[in-house]
Design a protein around this motif. Structure first.
Motif: not given
Length: 72
Positions: A45-46, A49-50, A52-53, A69, A71
């Motif tokens: 998950n981390n 997320n990284n 995605e950023e 984004n 989400n």
């Protein structure tokens, strides 16, 4: 576990799921494997997320930032 790549983490997670689904594992070992799986889920998950950023910071040809984004 943090030093594993996303693919390595996912592969280990799949191995744990297969072990747990087989039903041929003692309860104490199953609990340990479940805890390992949850740690691997956090690592994956981390990493997602990284990624995605990083993707969210891609610059269009005109220089504007694209907001990816997902989400929302």
């Amino acid at each position: 576990m943090e030093d594993l790549s996303f693919e390595e983490s996912l592969e280990k997670l799949e191995e744990i799921v297969n072990k747990l689904e087989s039903g041929n594992i003692p309860l104490d070992d199953a609990i340990d494997e479940f805890n390992n799986a949850m740690q691997l889920v956090k690592v994956c998950n981390n990493k997602l997320n990284n990624a995605e950023e990083a993707i969210a910071k891609i610059v269009e040809d005109n220089g504007e930032l694209i907001d990816f984004n997902i989400n929302e």
